[in-house]
Write a protein that holds these residues in place. Structure first.
Motif, PDB file in Angstrom:
ATOM      1  N   LEU A 215       9.492  -6.443   6.636  1.00  0.00           N
ATOM      2  CA  LEU A 215       8.641  -7.029   5.940  1.00  0.00           C
ATOM      3  C   LEU A 215       7.128  -6.926   6.072  1.00  0.00           C
ATOM      4  O   LEU A 215       6.490  -6.717   5.045  1.00  0.00           O
ATOM      5  CB  LEU A 215       8.932  -8.532   6.046  1.00  0.00           C
ATOM      6  CG  LEU A 215       8.482  -9.406   4.733  1.00  0.00           C
ATOM      7  CD1 LEU A 215       9.116  -9.110   3.631  1.00  0.00           C
ATOM      8  CD2 LEU A 215       9.162 -10.910   5.140  1.00  0.00           C
ATOM      9  N   ASP A 216       6.879  -6.910   7.297  1.00  0.00           N
ATOM     10  CA  ASP A 216       5.492  -6.430   7.799  1.00  0.00           C
ATOM     11  C   ASP A 216       4.928  -5.232   7.054  1.00  0.00           C
ATOM     12  O   ASP A 216       3.716  -5.239   6.536  1.00  0.00           O
ATOM     13  CB  ASP A 216       5.303  -6.726   9.418  1.00  0.00           C
ATOM     14  CG  ASP A 216       5.285  -8.081   9.515  1.00  0.00           C
ATOM     15  OD1 ASP A 216       5.148  -8.860   8.790  1.00  0.00           O
ATOM     16  OD2 ASP A 216       5.260  -8.455  10.974  1.00  0.00           O
ATOM     17  N   ALA A 217       5.813  -4.123   7.285  1.00  0.00           N
ATOM     18  CA  ALA A 217       5.272  -2.795   7.003  1.00  0.00           C
ATOM     19  C   ALA A 217       5.139  -3.120   5.340  1.00  0.00           C
ATOM     20  O   ALA A 217       3.961  -2.228   4.733  1.00  0.00           O
ATOM     21  CB  ALA A 217       6.361  -1.725   7.132  1.00  0.00           C
ATOM     22  N   ALA A 218       6.089  -3.764   4.568  1.00  0.00           N
ATOM     23  CA  ALA A 218       6.102  -3.728   3.043  1.00  0.00           C
ATOM     24  C   ALA A 218       4.670  -4.459   2.642  1.00  0.00           C
ATOM     25  O   ALA A 218       3.883  -3.882   1.656  1.00  0.00           O
ATOM     26  CB  ALA A 218       7.280  -4.681   2.636  1.00  0.00           C
ATOM     27  N   ASN A 219       4.615  -5.554   3.228  1.00  0.00           N
ATOM     28  CA  ASN A 219       3.143  -6.243   3.094  1.00  0.00           C
ATOM     29  C   ASN A 219       1.949  -5.605   3.379  1.00  0.00           C
ATOM     30  O   ASN A 219       1.009  -5.524   2.345  1.00  0.00           O
ATOM     31  CB  ASN A 219       3.210  -7.617   3.698  1.00  0.00           C
ATOM     32  CG  ASN A 219       4.391  -8.685   3.308  1.00  0.00           C
ATOM     33  OD1 ASN A 219       4.940  -8.686   2.199  1.00  0.00           O
ATOM     34  ND2 ASN A 219       4.895  -9.623   4.082  1.00  0.00           N
ATOM     35  N   GLY A 220       2.180  -4.872   4.536  1.00  0.00           N
ATOM     36  CA  GLY A 220       0.739  -4.210   4.959  1.00  0.00           C
ATOM     37  C   GLY A 220       0.610  -2.908   3.844  1.00  0.00           C
ATOM     38  O   GLY A 220      -0.775  -2.788   3.489  1.00  0.00           O
ATOM     39  N   HIS A 221       1.643  -2.194   3.759  1.00  0.00           N
ATOM     40  CA  HIS A 221       1.441  -1.112   2.660  1.00  0.00           C
ATOM     41  C   HIS A 221       0.976  -1.509   1.242  1.00  0.00           C
ATOM     42  O   HIS A 221      -0.107  -1.051   0.768  1.00  0.00           O
ATOM     43  CB  HIS A 221       2.681  -0.308   2.451  1.00  0.00           C
ATOM     44  CG  HIS A 221       2.687   0.867   1.794  1.00  0.00           C
ATOM     45  ND1 HIS A 221       2.939   2.014   2.302  1.00  0.00           N
ATOM     46  CD2 HIS A 221       2.486   1.162   0.079  1.00  0.00           C
ATOM     47  CE1 HIS A 221       2.772   2.874   1.267  1.00  0.00           C
ATOM     48  NE2 HIS A 221       2.394   2.369   0.103  1.00  0.00           N
ATOM     49  N   ARG A 222       1.403  -2.758   0.865  1.00  0.00           N
ATOM     50  CA  ARG A 222       1.113  -3.367  -0.655  1.00  0.00           C
ATOM     51  C   ARG A 222      -0.348  -3.610  -0.512  1.00  0.00           C
ATOM     52  O   ARG A 222      -1.174  -3.334  -1.399  1.00  0.00           O
ATOM     53  CB  ARG A 222       1.795  -4.527  -0.986  1.00  0.00           C
ATOM     54  CG  ARG A 222       1.573  -5.016  -2.347  1.00  0.00           C
ATOM     55  CD  ARG A 222       2.783  -5.911  -2.886  1.00  0.00           C
ATOM     56  NE  ARG A 222       2.656  -7.107  -1.837  1.00  0.00           N
ATOM     57  CZ  ARG A 222       3.549  -7.449  -0.883  1.00  0.00           C
ATOM     58  NH1 ARG A 222       4.586  -6.937  -0.765  1.00  0.00           N
ATOM     59  NH2 ARG A 222       3.340  -8.512  -0.083  1.00  0.00           N
ATOM     60  N   THR A 223      -0.933  -4.204   0.563  1.00  0.00           N
ATOM     61  CA  THR A 223      -2.216  -4.777   0.808  1.00  0.00           C
ATOM     62  C   THR A 223      -3.246  -3.418   0.730  1.00  0.00           C
ATOM     63  O   THR A 223      -4.286  -3.136  -0.035  1.00  0.00           O
ATOM     64  CB  THR A 223      -2.741  -5.557   1.938  1.00  0.00           C
ATOM     65  OG1 THR A 223      -1.698  -6.629   1.685  1.00  0.00           O
ATOM     66  CG2 THR A 223      -3.966  -5.655   2.334  1.00  0.00           C
ATOM     67  N   GLU A 224      -2.803  -2.406   1.408  1.00  0.00           N
ATOM     68  CA  GLU A 224      -3.613  -1.426   1.560  1.00  0.00           C
ATOM     69  C   GLU A 224      -3.885  -0.680   0.212  1.00  0.00           C
ATOM     70  O   GLU A 224      -4.842  -0.025  -0.241  1.00  0.00           O
ATOM     71  CB  GLU A 224      -2.792  -0.264   2.393  1.00  0.00           C
ATOM     72  CG  GLU A 224      -3.117  -0.669   3.946  1.00  0.00           C
ATOM     73  CD  GLU A 224      -2.464   0.210   4.718  1.00  0.00           C
ATOM     74  OE1 GLU A 224      -1.904   1.412   4.408  1.00  0.00           O
ATOM     75  OE2 GLU A 224      -2.323   0.051   6.231  1.00  0.00           O
ATOM     76  N   TRP A 225      -2.783  -0.478  -0.639  1.00  0.00           N
ATOM     77  CA  TRP A 225      -2.616   0.013  -1.931  1.00  0.00           C
ATOM     78  C   TRP A 225      -3.376  -0.822  -2.909  1.00  0.00           C
ATOM     79  O   TRP A 225      -4.523   0.008  -3.410  1.00  0.00           O
ATOM     80  CB  TRP A 225      -1.241   0.215  -2.334  1.00  0.00           C
ATOM     81  CG  TRP A 225      -1.108   0.540  -3.762  1.00  0.00           C
ATOM     82  CD1 TRP A 225      -1.522   1.178  -4.493  1.00  0.00           C
ATOM     83  CD2 TRP A 225      -0.056  -0.332  -4.862  1.00  0.00           C
ATOM     84  NE1 TRP A 225      -1.264   1.183  -5.878  1.00  0.00           N
ATOM     85  CE2 TRP A 225      -0.461   0.125  -6.211  1.00  0.00           C
ATOM     86  CE3 TRP A 225       0.567  -1.401  -4.336  1.00  0.00           C
ATOM     87  CZ2 TRP A 225       0.298  -0.412  -7.127  1.00  0.00           C
ATOM     88  CZ3 TRP A 225       1.234  -2.070  -5.769  1.00  0.00           C
ATOM     89  CH2 TRP A 225       1.006  -1.295  -6.920  1.00  0.00           C
ATOM     90  N   LEU A 226      -3.258  -2.035  -2.950  1.00  0.00           N
ATOM     91  CA  LEU A 226      -4.028  -2.957  -3.752  1.00  0.00           C
ATOM     92  C   LEU A 226      -5.193  -3.113  -3.738  1.00  0.00           C
ATOM     93  O   LEU A 226      -6.254  -3.104  -4.654  1.00  0.00           O
ATOM     94  CB  LEU A 226      -3.107  -4.307  -4.055  1.00  0.00           C
ATOM     95  CG  LEU A 226      -1.678  -4.337  -4.711  1.00  0.00           C
ATOM     96  CD1 LEU A 226      -1.022  -5.577  -4.605  1.00  0.00           C
ATOM     97  CD2 LEU A 226      -1.840  -3.751  -6.195  1.00  0.00           C
ATOM     98  N   ARG A 227      -5.767  -3.162  -2.444  1.00  0.00           N
ATOM     99  CA  ARG A 227      -7.044  -3.441  -2.269  1.00  0.00           C
ATOM    100  C   ARG A 227      -7.850  -2.057  -1.634  1.00  0.00           C
ATOM    101  O   ARG A 227      -9.048  -2.019  -1.668  1.00  0.00           O
ATOM    102  CB  ARG A 227      -7.036  -4.609  -0.940  1.00  0.00           C
ATOM    103  CG  ARG A 227      -6.708  -5.835  -1.531  1.00  0.00           C
ATOM    104  CD  ARG A 227      -6.840  -6.727  -0.252  1.00  0.00           C
ATOM    105  NE  ARG A 227      -6.496  -8.195  -0.817  1.00  0.00           N
ATOM    106  CZ  ARG A 227      -7.387  -9.049  -1.403  1.00  0.00           C
ATOM    107  NH1 ARG A 227      -8.589  -8.560  -1.998  1.00  0.00           N
ATOM    108  NH2 ARG A 227      -6.832 -10.092  -1.896  1.00  0.00           N
ATOM    109  N   GLY A 228      -7.113  -1.260  -1.759  1.00  0.00           N
ATOM    110  CA  GLY A 228      -7.784   0.165  -1.302  1.00  0.00           C
ATOM    111  C   GLY A 228      -7.488   1.294  -2.282  1.00  0.00           C
ATOM    112  O   GLY A 228      -8.136   1.415  -3.241  1.00  0.00           O
ATOM    113  N   TYR A 229      -6.508   2.208  -2.019  1.00  0.00           N
ATOM    114  CA  TYR A 229      -6.530   3.605  -2.660  1.00  0.00           C
ATOM    115  C   TYR A 229      -5.939   3.361  -3.931  1.00  0.00           C
ATOM    116  O   TYR A 229      -6.062   4.595  -4.536  1.00  0.00           O
ATOM    117  CB  TYR A 229      -5.699   4.675  -1.880  1.00  0.00           C
ATOM    118  CG  TYR A 229      -4.421   4.277  -1.475  1.00  0.00           C
ATOM    119  CD1 TYR A 229      -3.163   4.404  -2.383  1.00  0.00           C
ATOM    120  CD2 TYR A 229      -3.928   3.307  -0.520  1.00  0.00           C
ATOM    121  CE1 TYR A 229      -1.941   4.296  -2.176  1.00  0.00           C
ATOM    122  CE2 TYR A 229      -2.510   3.225  -0.072  1.00  0.00           C
ATOM    123  CZ  TYR A 229      -1.474   3.583  -1.118  1.00  0.00           C
ATOM    124  OH  TYR A 229      -0.306   3.239  -0.924  1.00  0.00           O
TER     125      TYR A 229
END
Length: 245
Positions: A215-229
């Protein structure tokens, strides 16, 4: 929970493992396999989804997949058996750079796996060694659709913009004969599928020792995507032929 397990869970609902929809995959394979009798090599095949689709729809195509993951190759073998194409698929557990075969291939695939060979241009150089005269390479890799942020560069490394990427490919002796640029819908669908599949597994398995990490990996990836690349990164799939055979 290791990266391979996370990737497997994250791609549950997007087995192509790249930001392309089914229609784009089918169209690219149609262009890449015009005769329907070709011999195909996938360098970094993972669970073999591209090979499986090529073989499923073309009963005279034969495929070879190479990957370093035994788990992924086992899944590819099981899927090939279920589809009735196992007699036309050979799978090898080895680094893509170590694959050797005296018989050339009509099509070499490497979609989203350029990192396994050190980047896009080294991947094309490896493909060249396996390619029959007049053969094709189908390669997919990321590019900067808009100028990257420092965080993007840290995540993805030294990618090019699209014109520069194509210039690099042509300078290396390749001519694009077709291509596909992933649409915003395809890019977003891939990321929602990646994060959503992983998060759903974690929520469905709260007592599993890897649930919190997933769940942490999913949340972290989503944040990197939406707020970044999401604002900067694109994905190109190119069908190439050698400029001079």
């Amino acid at each position: 929970m290791n990266r391979e397990t996370i990737s497997h869970l994250a791609h549950t609902h997007h087995p192509v493992a790249a930001p392309l929809g089914d229609a784009a995959v089918a169209r690219l394979l149609d262009r890449a396999l015009p005769r329907g009798t070709e011999r195909v090599l996938d360098l970094g095949c993972g669970p073999g989804e591209w090979l499986l689709r090529a073989l499923r729809d073309r009963p005279r195509v034969h495929g070879v997949g190479v990957d370093v993951s035994r788990t992924a190759l086992d899944r590819a073998a099981a899927a090939a058996q279920a589809l009735g194409v196992a007699d036309r698929l050979s799978l090898h557990l080895r680094p893509a750079a170590d694959h050797a075969d005296p018989h050339p291939y009509d099509l070499v695939l490497s979609i989203g796996a350029a990192h396994a060979l050190g980047g896009l241009l080294p991947t094309l150089e490896a493909a060249r060694a396996h390619l029959a005269p007049g053969g094709r390479v189908l390669v997919g890799d990321g590019y900067w659709e808009h100028p990257p942020t420092p965080a993007d560069l840290q995540d993805f490394g030294p990618l090019a913009d699209l014109p520069t990427l194509v210039d690099q490919v042509t300078a290396a002796g390749w001519t694009p004969v077709y291509g596909h640029l992933s649409t915003r819908e395809e890019l977003d669908d891939y990321e929602w599928s990646w994060t959503g599949s992983l998060a759903a597994w974690a929520l469905d398995h709260p007592d599993h020792p890897g649930s919190a990490e997933a769940l942490d990996a999913a949340n972290g990836h989503r944040t990197e995507w939406l707020r970044g690349y999401r604002a900067t990164w694109g994905f190109a799939t190119l069908l190439l032929r050698r400029t001079a055979d």
